[in-house]
Write a protein that holds these residues in place. Structure first.
Motif, PDB file in Angstrom:
ATOM      1  N   ASN A  23       8.577 -19.037  29.074  1.00 34.61           N
ATOM      2  CA  ASN A  23       8.132 -18.777  27.710  1.00 34.61           C
ATOM      3  C   ASN A  23       7.369 -17.464  27.696  1.00 34.61           C
ATOM      4  N   TYR A  25       5.476 -14.477  24.772  1.00 33.61           N
ATOM      5  CA  TYR A  25       5.035 -14.182  23.415  1.00 33.61           C
ATOM      6  C   TYR A  25       5.532 -12.786  23.056  1.00 33.61           C
ATOM      7  N   TYR A  27       6.172  -9.695  19.727  1.00 28.35           N
ATOM      8  CA  TYR A  27       6.111  -9.224  18.343  1.00 28.35           C
ATOM      9  C   TYR A  27       7.035  -8.025  18.234  1.00 28.35           C
ATOM     10  N   THR A  41       6.162  -7.806  13.013  1.00 28.36           N
ATOM     11  CA  THR A  41       6.298  -9.252  12.896  1.00 28.36           C
ATOM     12  C   THR A  41       4.991  -9.879  13.369  1.00 28.36           C
ATOM     13  N   ASP A  42       4.818 -11.136  13.092  1.00 27.27           N
ATOM     14  CA  ASP A  42       3.709 -11.877  13.667  1.00 27.27           C
ATOM     15  C   ASP A  42       3.995 -12.091  15.153  1.00 27.27           C
ATOM     16  N   ARG A  44       4.920 -14.295  18.082  1.00 23.93           N
ATOM     17  CA  ARG A  44       5.693 -15.535  18.170  1.00 23.93           C
ATOM     18  C   ARG A  44       5.991 -15.873  19.612  1.00 23.93           C
ATOM     19  N   ILE A  45       6.263 -17.134  19.848  1.00 25.69           N
ATOM     20  CA  ILE A  45       6.635 -17.564  21.189  1.00 25.69           C
ATOM     21  C   ILE A  45       8.159 -17.685  21.274  1.00 25.69           C
ATOM     22  N   LEU A  46       8.699 -17.191  22.367  1.00 28.16           N
ATOM     23  CA  LEU A  46      10.109 -17.389  22.668  1.00 28.16           C
ATOM     24  C   LEU A  46      10.167 -18.329  23.859  1.00 28.16           C
ATOM     25  N   TYR A  90      -0.476 -15.376  25.218  1.00 30.19           N
ATOM     26  CA  TYR A  90      -0.837 -15.005  23.855  1.00 30.19           C
ATOM     27  C   TYR A  90      -2.028 -14.049  23.859  1.00 30.19           C
ATOM     28  N   GLN A 116       7.271 -14.690   8.668  1.00 29.97           N
ATOM     29  CA  GLN A 116       7.966 -15.536   9.635  1.00 29.97           C
ATOM     30  C   GLN A 116       9.056 -16.378   8.963  1.00 29.97           C
ATOM     31  N   GLN A 120      12.991 -14.493  12.137  1.00 30.57           N
ATOM     32  CA  GLN A 120      12.535 -15.061  13.403  1.00 30.57           C
ATOM     33  C   GLN A 120      13.467 -14.592  14.509  1.00 30.57           C
TER      34      GLN A 120
END
Length: 126
Positions: A23, A25, A27, A41-42, A44-46, A90, A116, A120
């Motif tokens: 995982n 994080y 942007y 973008t905000d 986000r987690i992938l 994060y 978001q 996404q």
């Protein structure tokens, strides 16, 4: 199967072994040198994305930039250059995000956040 297909199959297998699913994080940034607006973008987690084993670099990172570029083009903003910033935690990415926003503010650029709900990133797991 010809030699070319065998070689390609072996290379794909080596890449799959060299990458580990984790995982991260991310942007995204969409910037145009001819416009005063920079889109972000905000954070986000992938989940379950492939990272290169030794370098921990996001595999297929250009594909994430292409996702953002396609979104910007759909909004009629074809002239924007898109990039993706990623980190494993994060906290480390948030620090980078805040610093980048300060940098844009010092340059008198307008920061617009991409909602978001409208865009996404889709994890690339291949």
């Amino acid at each position: 199967m010809n030699h070319k297909n065998i070689i390609i199959s072996c290379l794909m297998l080596l890449l799959a072994v060299a990458a580990k699913a984790e995982n991260v994080y991310v942007y995204g940034i969409a910037y145009s040198p001819t416009d005063s607006v920079t889109y972000l973008t905000d954070i986000r987690i992938l989940e379950n994305v492939k990272l290169q084993k030794k370098t921990k670099f996001l595999q297929s990172r250009n594909e994430y930039s292409i996702q953002l570029k396609q979104y910007m083009s759909e909004q009629g903003l074809d002239h924007y250059v898109c990039a993706v910033v990623f980190k494993p935690t994060y906290k480390s990415l948030y620090k980078d995000y805040v610093n980048y926003k300060k940098y844009l503010t010092k340059r008198n650029l307008v920061i617009s956040t991409i909602d978001q709900m409208k865009f996404q990133f889709r994890a690339i797991t291949e």
